[in-house]
Design a protein around this motif. Structure first.
Motif, mmCIF file in Angstrom:
data_model
loop_
_atom_site.group_PDB
_atom_site.id
_atom_site.type_symbol
_atom_site.label_atom_id
_atom_site.label_comp_id
_atom_site.label_asym_id
_atom_site.label_seq_id
_atom_site.Cartn_x
_atom_site.Cartn_y
_atom_site.Cartn_z
ATOM 1 N N VAL A 1 41.978 80.721 11.372
ATOM 2 C CA VAL A 1 41.337 79.405 11.550
ATOM 3 C C VAL A 1 42.324 78.305 11.156
ATOM 4 O O VAL A 1 42.261 77.733 10.063
ATOM 5 C CB VAL A 1 40.020 79.322 10.753
ATOM 6 N N THR A 2 43.238 78.040 12.044
ATOM 7 C CA THR A 2 44.273 77.021 11.851
ATOM 8 C C THR A 2 43.856 75.748 12.597
ATOM 9 O O THR A 2 42.921 75.784 13.416
ATOM 10 C CB THR A 2 45.596 77.530 12.422
ATOM 11 N N PRO A 3 44.550 74.634 12.382
ATOM 12 C CA PRO A 3 44.219 73.422 13.159
ATOM 13 C C PRO A 3 44.294 73.661 14.670
ATOM 14 O O PRO A 3 43.456 73.155 15.423
ATOM 15 C CB PRO A 3 45.281 72.425 12.682
ATOM 16 N N ALA A 4 45.258 74.439 15.118
ATOM 17 C CA ALA A 4 45.359 74.710 16.567
ATOM 18 C C ALA A 4 44.156 75.505 17.048
ATOM 19 O O ALA A 4 43.625 75.257 18.146
ATOM 20 C CB ALA A 4 46.653 75.478 16.853
ATOM 21 N N ALA A 5 43.709 76.459 16.238
ATOM 22 C CA ALA A 5 42.535 77.257 16.624
ATOM 23 C C ALA A 5 41.287 76.381 16.654
ATOM 24 O O ALA A 5 40.415 76.540 17.526
ATOM 25 C CB ALA A 5 42.351 78.413 15.639
ATOM 26 N N ILE A 6 41.201 75.449 15.730
ATOM 27 C CA ILE A 6 40.036 74.546 15.707
ATOM 28 C C ILE A 6 40.046 73.655 16.948
ATOM 29 O O ILE A 6 39.007 73.438 17.588
ATOM 30 C CB ILE A 6 40.032 73.718 14.411
ATOM 31 N N ASP A 7 41.208 73.171 17.322
ATOM 32 C CA ASP A 7 41.300 72.407 18.579
ATOM 33 C C ASP A 7 40.858 73.253 19.764
ATOM 34 O O ASP A 7 40.181 72.767 20.675
ATOM 35 C CB ASP A 7 42.743 71.926 18.805
ATOM 36 N N ASN A 8 41.235 74.515 19.765
ATOM 37 C CA ASN A 8 40.773 75.414 20.835
ATOM 38 C C ASN A 8 39.242 75.499 20.847
ATOM 39 O O ASN A 8 38.610 75.530 21.904
ATOM 40 C CB ASN A 8 41.349 76.816 20.649
ATOM 41 N N GLY A 9 38.661 75.540 19.653
ATOM 42 C CA GLY A 9 37.199 75.574 19.556
ATOM 43 C C GLY A 9 36.570 74.307 20.110
ATOM 44 O O GLY A 9 35.573 74.356 20.840
ATOM 45 N N VAL A 10 37.166 73.169 19.788
ATOM 46 C CA VAL A 10 36.639 71.890 20.287
ATOM 47 C C VAL A 10 36.755 71.835 21.811
ATOM 48 O O VAL A 10 35.800 71.494 22.514
ATOM 49 C CB VAL A 10 37.403 70.706 19.657
ATOM 50 N N ARG A 11 37.911 72.189 22.325
ATOM 51 C CA ARG A 11 38.117 72.171 23.784
ATOM 52 C C ARG A 11 37.115 73.092 24.481
ATOM 53 O O ARG A 11 36.592 72.771 25.552
ATOM 54 C CB ARG A 11 39.525 72.666 24.112
ATOM 55 N N THR A 12 36.874 74.234 23.877
ATOM 56 C CA THR A 12 35.940 75.196 24.475
ATOM 57 C C THR A 12 34.531 74.617 24.524
ATOM 58 O O THR A 12 33.846 74.696 25.550
ATOM 59 C CB THR A 12 35.965 76.510 23.679
ATOM 60 N N ALA A 13 34.108 74.016 23.419
ATOM 61 C CA ALA A 13 32.775 73.396 23.399
ATOM 62 C C ALA A 13 32.678 72.321 24.477
ATOM 63 O O ALA A 13 31.641 72.185 25.146
ATOM 64 C CB ALA A 13 32.495 72.805 22.020
#
Ligand code: FES
Length: 401
Positions: free
Chosen positions: A225-237
């Motif tokens: 759960v890194t900042p890049a992974a969180i951005d991936n989560g936001v983009r996915t949502a």
């Protein structure tokens, strides 16, 4: 308890945090799934310990499950802190259970793997496909208006939730479980499998096997759960046109992982993220159709360079490696980048006199082409008109014309 020393000595102890409850229809299969997770753990040489935790049942817990999300997060954290667990598997899916379980596990930072409940099957009433949530409100209004009978309503009640699993529209549950997969905290492809599908049981036992390996590898959420992974989560949502509740949960999840996520970042990513999933309530289909169309893996593969595919996942591979070979089988359900449901701005963060600290709006898709146009039809329907400020990032509120 009847265990011999050989059952547990020298083996990773895996806590299975189970939010099963008789009063949570979305998790009604979790007693069986916990057994399947245990099967995988035993096979891989681990020692499973099932631990019940509070179930946040969206239809029944009042006034709102949101009041209890943090309580479940604390319970999860304290279960993992106070008992001798080496790793954990989290069983959740009904709306707030997903962020709650993960928040608790992130705080402990033990090797963790999430098992999503999976969506229920499409609803059906007299040949009409029903979507949970939105159709409940729609037909309740029709009943009150006298347009359908009490008998019709009973049929709708019986047909709208006809299997285990969480809501099959793109509500908070479908959004958050997909976000968890995009972040890398469940097995690749897991979040789209309908709950009653035999592949869901397979996924549960695979998760059991994998968590034991994760313990030996000491693969912790802090590496995933890194900042890049969180951005991936936001983009996915955003690409799913997911629930706006996901913003509240993602900000909380990010903070538990020690990273900042702001509303402005969400707004910034919305400007370049198309809506690709044609799922109700923004679109036309339901989660069962999404799965048959290729599921989340296929959609993430379509997103391509919008995602950081170098992020690590619980599988021990990168997101990009997990997406290799993913295919779309119905491009009306999962749209290609050049034929999105909405090209950009599927969501906007507003700031103005009514919401100085920010508010979020998700325009309905049929009028989404107006998003970049001030005084668009959807935003003039209220007493306050929300407009994008031409000189600043974000939107601003203006008196209605
Ligand atoms: Fe559980 Fe909708 S009621 S996800």
């Amino acid at each position: 308890m009847g265990y011999s020393r050989a059952d547990y000595a020298g083996k990773p102890v895996i806590a299975i945090i189970n939010t099963w409850s008789d009063i949570n229809p979305c998790h009604s299969h979790f007693r069986q799934r916990a057994e399947e997770v245990k099967r995988g753990i035993w096979q891989a040489g681990g020692f499973p310990v099932e631990m019940p935790a509070m179930s946040l049942s969206e239809p029944f817990q009042k006034p709102t499950t949101m009041l209890y999300r943090n309580l479940l997060a604390m319970e999860t954290e304290e279960l993992l802190r106070s008992y001798p667990a080496d790793g954990c598997v989290l069983l959740g899916g009904c709306d707030k259970t997903t962020p709650a379980l993960l928040m608790g596990a992130l705080a402990m930072d033990l090797p963790t793997l999430f098992v999503p409940a999976g969506p229920m099957l499409r609803g059906n009433w007299n040949g009409v496909t029903l979507g949970s949530g939105s159709d409940t409100w729609k037909y309740w209004a029709e009943l009150r208006a006298g347009n359908i009978t009490e008998q019709d309503w009973q049929g709708i009640e019986d047909g709208i939730a006809r299997s285990p699993g969480h809501c099959m529209t793109m509500g908070t549950a479908s959004t958050m479980t997909a976000v968890v997969e995009a972040i890398g905290m469940c097995l690749s492809g897991a979040s789209s499998i309908p709950a009653p599908d035999s592949r869901h049981a397979q996924m549960a036992s695979l998760s059991g096997r994998r968590i034991v390996e994760m313990v030996w590898q000491d693969l912790k959420p802090s590496e995933i759960v890194t900042p890049a992974a969180i951005d991936n989560g936001v983009r996915t949502a955003l690409a799913l046109s997911g629930s706006t509740n996901a913003i509240v949960h993602l900000i909380a999840l990010a903070r538990r992982a020690g990273h900042a996520l702001s509303l402005d970042r969400y707004d910034e990513l919305a400007r370049s993220t198309p809506v690709l999933a044609n799922i109700r309530p923004s679109g036309q289909y339901l989660m069962e159709d999404f799965y048959y169309a290729g599921g989340l893996r296929a959609m993430l593969a379509q997103m391509g360079d919008l995602l950081d595919t170098s992020t690590l996942t619980v599988d021990g591979r990168t997101l990009g490696e997990n997406l290799a070979g993913a295919r779309v089988f119905n491009d009306d359900v999962i749209r290609p980048r050049d034929k999105p449901l909405v090209a950009r701005d599927g969501l906007a963060v507003l700031r103005g006199n009514l919401a100085p600290d920010g508010a979020v709006i998700k325009p309905p898709p049929r009028s989404r082409t107006c998003c970049a146009i001030p005084a668009a039809p959807w935003c003039s329907a209220t007493t306050t008109t929300w407009r994008r400020a031409s000189t600043t990032r974000g939107w601003t509120s203006m008196p209605a014309a």
